[in-house]
Design a protein around this motif. Structure first.
Motif, PDB file in Angstrom:
ATOM      1  N   GLU A 173      -6.120  23.068  -7.126  1.00 26.51           N
ATOM      2  CA  GLU A 173      -7.048  23.325  -5.731  1.00 26.51           C
ATOM      3  C   GLU A 173      -7.462  23.753  -5.239  1.00 26.51           C
ATOM      4  OE1 GLU A 173      -8.513  24.349  -8.921  1.00 26.51           O
ATOM      5  OE2 GLU A 173      -7.741  23.682 -10.183  1.00 26.51           O
ATOM      6  N   ARG A 174      -6.094  23.046  -3.904  1.00 28.56           N
ATOM      7  CA  ARG A 174      -6.585  22.999  -2.656  1.00 28.56           C
ATOM      8  C   ARG A 174      -6.504  24.442  -2.311  1.00 28.56           C
ATOM      9  NH1 ARG A 174     -10.442  21.192  -0.721  1.00 28.56           N
ATOM     10  NH2 ARG A 174      -9.439  21.640   1.114  1.00 28.56           N
ATOM     11  N   PRO A 175      -6.641  25.691  -2.024  1.00 30.34           N
ATOM     12  CA  PRO A 175      -6.476  27.004  -1.099  1.00 30.34           C
ATOM     13  C   PRO A 175      -5.133  26.539  -0.474  1.00 30.34           C
ATOM     14  CG  PRO A 175      -8.372  26.540  -0.913  1.00 30.34           C
ATOM     15  CD  PRO A 175      -8.113  25.505  -2.008  1.00 30.34           C
ATOM     16  N   GLU A 176      -5.386  25.534   0.481  1.00 28.14           N
ATOM     17  CA  GLU A 176      -4.537  25.632   1.880  1.00 28.14           C
ATOM     18  C   GLU A 176      -2.869  25.124   1.619  1.00 28.14           C
ATOM     19  OE1 GLU A 176      -7.019  23.527   1.168  1.00 28.14           O
ATOM     20  OE2 GLU A 176      -8.690  24.187   2.867  1.00 28.14           O
ATOM     21  N   VAL A 177      -2.772  24.542  -0.066  1.00 29.43           N
ATOM     22  CA  VAL A 177      -1.700  23.924  -0.433  1.00 29.43           C
ATOM     23  C   VAL A 177      -0.872  24.727  -1.554  1.00 29.43           C
ATOM     24  CG1 VAL A 177      -0.329  22.128  -2.092  1.00 29.43           C
ATOM     25  CG2 VAL A 177      -2.627  21.085  -0.179  1.00 29.43           C
ATOM     26  N   GLY A 209       3.976  27.344 -15.542  1.00 31.89           N
ATOM     27  CA  GLY A 209       4.008  27.000 -16.893  1.00 31.89           C
ATOM     28  C   GLY A 209       5.416  26.503 -17.103  1.00 31.89           C
ATOM     29  N   GLU A 210       5.452  26.385 -19.416  1.00 35.28           N
ATOM     30  CA  GLU A 210       6.859  26.524 -19.077  1.00 35.28           C
ATOM     31  C   GLU A 210       7.330  27.629 -18.507  1.00 35.28           C
ATOM     32  OE1 GLU A 210       6.330  25.956 -22.927  1.00 35.28           O
ATOM     33  OE2 GLU A 210       5.454  24.467 -23.199  1.00 35.28           O
ATOM     34  N   GLU A 211       9.107  27.129 -18.458  1.00 35.12           N
ATOM     35  CA  GLU A 211       9.661  28.264 -17.788  1.00 35.12           C
ATOM     36  C   GLU A 211       9.549  28.504 -16.893  1.00 35.12           C
ATOM     37  OE1 GLU A 211      11.171  30.369 -20.924  1.00 35.12           O
ATOM     38  OE2 GLU A 211      12.693  28.485 -21.377  1.00 35.12           O
ATOM     39  N   GLY A 212       8.209  28.135 -15.679  1.00 35.16           N
ATOM     40  CA  GLY A 212       7.909  28.910 -13.929  1.00 35.16           C
ATOM     41  C   GLY A 212       7.399  30.021 -14.779  1.00 35.16           C
ATOM     42  N   ARG A 213       6.800  30.687 -15.802  1.00 36.65           N
ATOM     43  CA  ARG A 213       5.889  31.774 -15.948  1.00 36.65           C
ATOM     44  C   ARG A 213       4.889  31.946 -15.189  1.00 36.65           C
ATOM     45  NH1 ARG A 213       7.142  34.546 -20.790  1.00 36.65           N
ATOM     46  NH2 ARG A 213       9.374  33.083 -21.938  1.00 36.65           N
ATOM     47  N   ARG A 214       4.620  32.864 -14.992  1.00 30.81           N
ATOM     48  CA  ARG A 214       3.077  32.667 -14.563  1.00 30.81           C
ATOM     49  C   ARG A 214       1.888  32.485 -15.088  1.00 30.81           C
ATOM     50  NH1 ARG A 214       0.394  37.079 -10.736  1.00 30.81           N
ATOM     51  NH2 ARG A 214       0.201  38.165 -12.371  1.00 30.81           N
ATOM     52  N   VAL A 215       0.733  31.763 -15.034  1.00 33.58           N
ATOM     53  CA  VAL A 215      -0.228  31.633 -16.337  1.00 33.58           C
ATOM     54  C   VAL A 215      -1.653  31.847 -15.387  1.00 33.58           C
ATOM     55  CG1 VAL A 215       0.992  29.964 -17.440  1.00 33.58           C
ATOM     56  CG2 VAL A 215       0.039  29.168 -16.075  1.00 33.58           C
ATOM     57  N   GLY A 216      -1.798  32.165 -14.183  1.00 33.28           N
ATOM     58  CA  GLY A 216      -2.665  31.646 -13.636  1.00 33.28           C
ATOM     59  C   GLY A 216      -2.744  31.668 -12.116  1.00 33.28           C
ATOM     60  N   VAL A 217      -3.710  31.992 -11.216  1.00 32.59           N
ATOM     61  CA  VAL A 217      -3.619  31.823  -8.941  1.00 32.59           C
ATOM     62  C   VAL A 217      -4.952  31.338  -9.046  1.00 32.59           C
ATOM     63  CG1 VAL A 217      -5.280  34.286  -9.557  1.00 32.59           C
ATOM     64  CG2 VAL A 217      -3.680  33.316  -7.911  1.00 32.59           C
ATOM     65  N   ARG A 218      -4.402  30.832  -7.845  1.00 33.78           N
ATOM     66  CA  ARG A 218      -5.769  29.937  -6.836  1.00 33.78           C
ATOM     67  C   ARG A 218      -4.774  30.668  -5.723  1.00 33.78           C
ATOM     68  NH1 ARG A 218      -6.797  28.264 -11.053  1.00 33.78           N
ATOM     69  NH2 ARG A 218      -7.327  26.594 -12.228  1.00 33.78           N
ATOM     70  N   PRO A 219      -6.166  31.909  -5.681  1.00 28.51           N
ATOM     71  CA  PRO A 219      -5.186  32.387  -4.013  1.00 28.51           C
ATOM     72  C   PRO A 219      -5.208  31.667  -3.275  1.00 28.51           C
ATOM     73  CG  PRO A 219      -7.489  33.968  -6.183  1.00 28.51           C
ATOM     74  CD  PRO A 219      -7.259  32.623  -6.243  1.00 28.51           C
ATOM     75  N   ILE A 220      -4.567  31.902  -1.715  1.00 26.86           N
ATOM     76  CA  ILE A 220      -4.308  31.405  -0.921  1.00 26.86           C
ATOM     77  C   ILE A 220      -5.307  31.918  -0.133  1.00 26.86           C
ATOM     78  CG2 ILE A 220      -2.252  30.561  -1.402  1.00 26.86           C
ATOM     79  CD1 ILE A 220      -1.180  32.917   0.309  1.00 26.86           C
TER      80      ILE A 220
END
Length: 349
Positions: free
Chosen positions: A103-107, A335-346
């Motif tokens: 949840e940290r945008p800096e990370v 998520g599984e197999e490295g698929r993108r499942v969401g975003v926490r924008p940087i």
């Protein structure tokens, strides 16, 4: 019903992966070379129609197998500071710590790992003071963290925007790359419109100019001019990332090494030339080189490490970190197999 839908989605995603073609892989490689190119510009080199490429990309990105996003430019004039953080957790606490870090945008990137650390993170901040605050004051307060080591990045030789899937031949790459111009670092200030555009492009780096203009409340001409200015100044770059399953399920292995300062530049450039290389940076701390390699299996990692030691005897290895799972990559949740499942924008700009 939720369970049924989840199962149906998993089946659909598996179906997309099984139906990936050579054209799909070539398309991803093309977007790694020209992430925001119009479909018509890619049609000739790939030997397909623009509508076919658009349809293929919609399937790949919809299944989380590939995505394009804005990332900080390698030569940004804004003074962005970054560091790798290795984190040791108390037994049973790693999942809780990971959930906090996500949840940290800096990370911006998080890997669960094997070796001397439990988590390997990439942290961005607007300046050195802010970076120090995140790495000390904030992480020190997280329950479950036993220790943290910060590895400050001083220079980046190779990173994700330059990594390629290697699905195109040299002629196709040349046809795509000839119009590309290299960033020319220069002082530039960002206003509210710039930040609004960057926030949208972090989520989806292929948003159309018209859609970007609508979301930012400005003209299409203004959007083009702004993004061209930021790209030319090296403030922003665009990168096409892929799920591990699309890249052959590589294992990320990060090496920490030490070398004499006089040979640091040539050694880092030599590591960057390796086909397995994903990232090379000069760093500070107990080592001065950090390199991440994507290998097919542990035996390949051992073989490659031995080859590096033989080829670069001046570099001594201090540590090696094997990635188990990437939880977050440049703000995109996997998520599984490295698929993108969401975003926490940087938002390091």
């Amino acid at each position: 019903m939720a369970t049924l839908n989840s199962r149906e989605s998993a089946v659909q995603r598996a179906s997309v992966l099984e139906s990936v073609t050579e054209l799909d892989l070539a398309l991803v490689h093309a977007l790694q070379v020209r992430p925001r190119a119009a479909w018509a510009e890619l049609a000739g080199p790939l030997g397909a129609t623009a509508s076919t490429l658009a349809r293929r990309w919609a399937r790949l990105s919809g299944a989380g197998l590939a995505w394009v996003a804005a990332v900080p430019g390698r030569d940004s004039s804004l003074g962005i500071c970054s560091a790798f953080a290795t984190i040791r957790c108390r037994p049973g606490a790693r999942d809780r710590v990971t959930a906090w870090l996500v949840e940290r945008p800096e990370v911006v990137t998080i890997e669960t790992t094997l070796g001397s650390t439990d988590l390997l993170c990439d942290v961005f901040a607007s300046d050195l003071r802010e970076l120090g605050r995140v790495l000390t004051e904030e992480l020190d307060q997280v329950e479950g963290i036993v220790s943290t080591e910060a590895i400050l990045i001083t220079s980046v030789y190779f990173e994700g925007t330059r990594w390629r899937l290697r699905s195109l031949d040299a002629t196709q790459v040349a046809a795509l790359a000839h119009e590309r111009s290299m960033p020319v670092p220069q002082p530039v200030g960002l206003d509210a419109v710039d930040h609004a555009l960057l926030d949208e492009l972090v989520r989806d780096g292929r948003l159309a100019w018209v859609e970007l203009a609508h979301r930012a409340g400005v003209s299409t001409a203004t959007v083009r001019r702004r993004i061209t200015r930021l790209s030319t100044a090296g403030v922003v770059a665009f990168r096409c990332d892929v799920a591990h399953s699309l890249a052959g399920r590589p294992i990320p292995v990060s090496l920490l090494g030490s070398a004499p300062a006089s040979g640091l530049d040539s050694i880092c450039r030599g590591l960057a030339a390796l086909p397995e290389c994903r990232l090379v940076a000069a760093v500070t701390g107990r080592a001065n080189i950090f390199a991440t390699l994507w290998v097919r299996n542990p035996a390949d990692a051992q073989r490659l490490e031995a080859a590096i030691s033989e080829r670069v005897p001046a570099m001594s290895l201090r540590d090696r970190i094997v990635g188990l799972r990437t939880e977050k990559r440049m703000g995109h949740l996997l998520g599984e197999e490295g698929r993108r499942v969401g975003v926490r924008p940087i938002s390091p700009w």
